[in-house]
Design a protein around this motif. Structure first.
Motif, PDB file in Angstrom:
ATOM      1  N   ASP A  89      -9.325   1.285  -9.918  1.00  0.00           N
ATOM      2  CA  ASP A  89      -7.995   0.802  -9.544  1.00  0.00           C
ATOM      3  C   ASP A  89      -7.630   1.256  -8.134  1.00  0.00           C
ATOM      4  O   ASP A  89      -7.082   0.480  -7.353  1.00  0.00           O
ATOM      5  N   VAL A  90      -7.933   2.500  -7.812  1.00  0.00           N
ATOM      6  CA  VAL A  90      -7.640   3.030  -6.481  1.00  0.00           C
ATOM      7  C   VAL A  90      -8.427   2.260  -5.428  1.00  0.00           C
ATOM      8  O   VAL A  90      -7.872   1.843  -4.408  1.00  0.00           O
TER       9      VAL A  90
ATOM     10  N   ILE B  66       4.128  -1.931   0.473  1.00  0.00           N
ATOM     11  CA  ILE B  66       3.258  -2.502  -0.564  1.00  0.00           C
ATOM     12  C   ILE B  66       2.417  -1.392  -1.207  1.00  0.00           C
ATOM     13  O   ILE B  66       2.259  -1.342  -2.422  1.00  0.00           O
ATOM     14  N   LEU B  67       1.895  -0.502  -0.377  1.00  0.00           N
ATOM     15  CA  LEU B  67       1.093   0.614  -0.873  1.00  0.00           C
ATOM     16  C   LEU B  67       1.889   1.462  -1.859  1.00  0.00           C
ATOM     17  O   LEU B  67       1.420   1.742  -2.964  1.00  0.00           O
ATOM     18  N   ILE B  68       3.094   1.861  -1.476  1.00  0.00           N
ATOM     19  CA  ILE B  68       3.910   2.723  -2.342  1.00  0.00           C
ATOM     20  C   ILE B  68       4.234   2.005  -3.655  1.00  0.00           C
ATOM     21  O   ILE B  68       4.092   2.593  -4.738  1.00  0.00           O
ATOM     22  N   LEU B  69       4.634   0.756  -3.585  1.00  0.00           N
ATOM     23  CA  LEU B  69       4.968   0.014  -4.811  1.00  0.00           C
ATOM     24  C   LEU B  69       3.744  -0.130  -5.719  1.00  0.00           C
ATOM     25  O   LEU B  69       3.854  -0.002  -6.944  1.00  0.00           O
ATOM     26  N   ASN B  70       2.584  -0.370  -5.136  1.00  0.00           N
ATOM     27  CA  ASN B  70       1.356  -0.470  -5.937  1.00  0.00           C
ATOM     28  C   ASN B  70       0.978   0.883  -6.540  1.00  0.00           C
ATOM     29  O   ASN B  70       0.501   0.957  -7.674  1.00  0.00           O
TER      30      ASN B  70
ATOM     31  N   ASP C 131       2.097   4.971 -13.036  1.00  0.00           N
ATOM     32  CA  ASP C 131       2.748   4.654 -14.311  1.00  0.00           C
ATOM     33  C   ASP C 131       1.715   4.217 -15.350  1.00  0.00           C
ATOM     34  O   ASP C 131       1.713   4.689 -16.484  1.00  0.00           O
ATOM     35  N   LYS C 132       0.827   3.349 -14.958  1.00  0.00           N
ATOM     36  CA  LYS C 132      -0.208   2.812 -15.864  1.00  0.00           C
ATOM     37  C   LYS C 132      -1.174   3.904 -16.342  1.00  0.00           C
ATOM     38  O   LYS C 132      -1.670   3.849 -17.455  1.00  0.00           O
TER      39      LYS C 132
ATOM     40  N   TYR D 239       4.358  11.105  -8.974  1.00  0.00           N
ATOM     41  CA  TYR D 239       4.185  11.772 -10.262  1.00  0.00           C
ATOM     42  C   TYR D 239       5.542  12.164 -10.843  1.00  0.00           C
ATOM     43  O   TYR D 239       5.825  11.899 -12.011  1.00  0.00           O
ATOM     44  N   PHE D 240       6.380  12.779 -10.048  1.00  0.00           N
ATOM     45  CA  PHE D 240       7.650  13.271 -10.576  1.00  0.00           C
ATOM     46  C   PHE D 240       8.628  12.159 -10.929  1.00  0.00           C
ATOM     47  O   PHE D 240       9.359  12.286 -11.909  1.00  0.00           O
TER      48      PHE D 240
END
Length: 183
Positions: free
Chosen positions: A66-67, A86-90, A96-97, A151-152
């Motif tokens: 995925d990364v 886009i990077l941050i949203l992805n 989350d996944k 993460y947080f």
């Protein structure tokens, strides 16, 4: 043992290791959550440590795929601010996944050889250097800041804590870092 049985045990183990940590996870609970007996679990994995290591390796492979697919430069998008957004949203979606696995990596890092977090931070730092070239910043530190934030906020979401509006926090994070990076 069928591949389906093995997969169910691995999925249950991922959840239990994430919730309880390695020391708190009991094979009896993992077996119950998977729908099988503890004997079935031991027949396949022999030890709790083998099961833990298998959970780590299986999920490391999945998250790194995925990364790798995520950290591909979009030839269409040239604007660094848009690429950063886009990077941050992805990455929000990725964390989350894969939250259970990320949680294990953070809390069980002393048990994890060749830490995937180091690999992940390194990959992200290299990508940031490509989309934000020639900036006077430590790309590794920025990567670590991004991943810590993600993460947080995901932990906040998973615990259903409402002291933070996640969408607003993400937008503020993107805005703040875009401005501080001169995007």
């Amino acid at each position: 043992m069928s591949a389906d049985t093995e997969q169910k045990i691995l999925e249950a183990a991922l959840k239990v290791f994430s919730e309880k940590g390695y020391n708190g996870a009991r094979t009896r609970i993992i077996a119950e959550k998977s729908g099988f007996t503890e004997m079935t679990l031991f027949r396949k994995f022999e030890t709790k440590e083998n099961l833990f290591n298998r959970v780590l390796s299986e999920n490391k492979h999945k998250i790194m795929e995925d990364v790798d697919s995520l950290l591909v430069l979009d030839d269409e998008e040239k604007d660094p601010k848009s690429q950063f957004r886009i990077l941050i949203l992805n990455l929000v979606d990725l964390v989350d996944k894969n939250f259970e696995y990320v949680n294990i990596i953070i809390y069980e890092r002393e048990k994890i050889p060749n830490s995937v977090s180091k690999i992940f931070v390194s990959h992200l730092a290299n990508y940031l250097e490509k989309i934000l070239p020639e900036r006077e910043l430590d790309y590794t530190v920025l990567s670590f800041m991004i991943l810590s934030f993600l993460y947080f906020i995901t932990l906040n979401k998973k615990r259903e804590e409402t002291f933070l509006d996640l969408d607003q926090a993400i937008e503020e994070f993107i805005s703040y870092h875009s401005n501080s990076l001169g995007l």
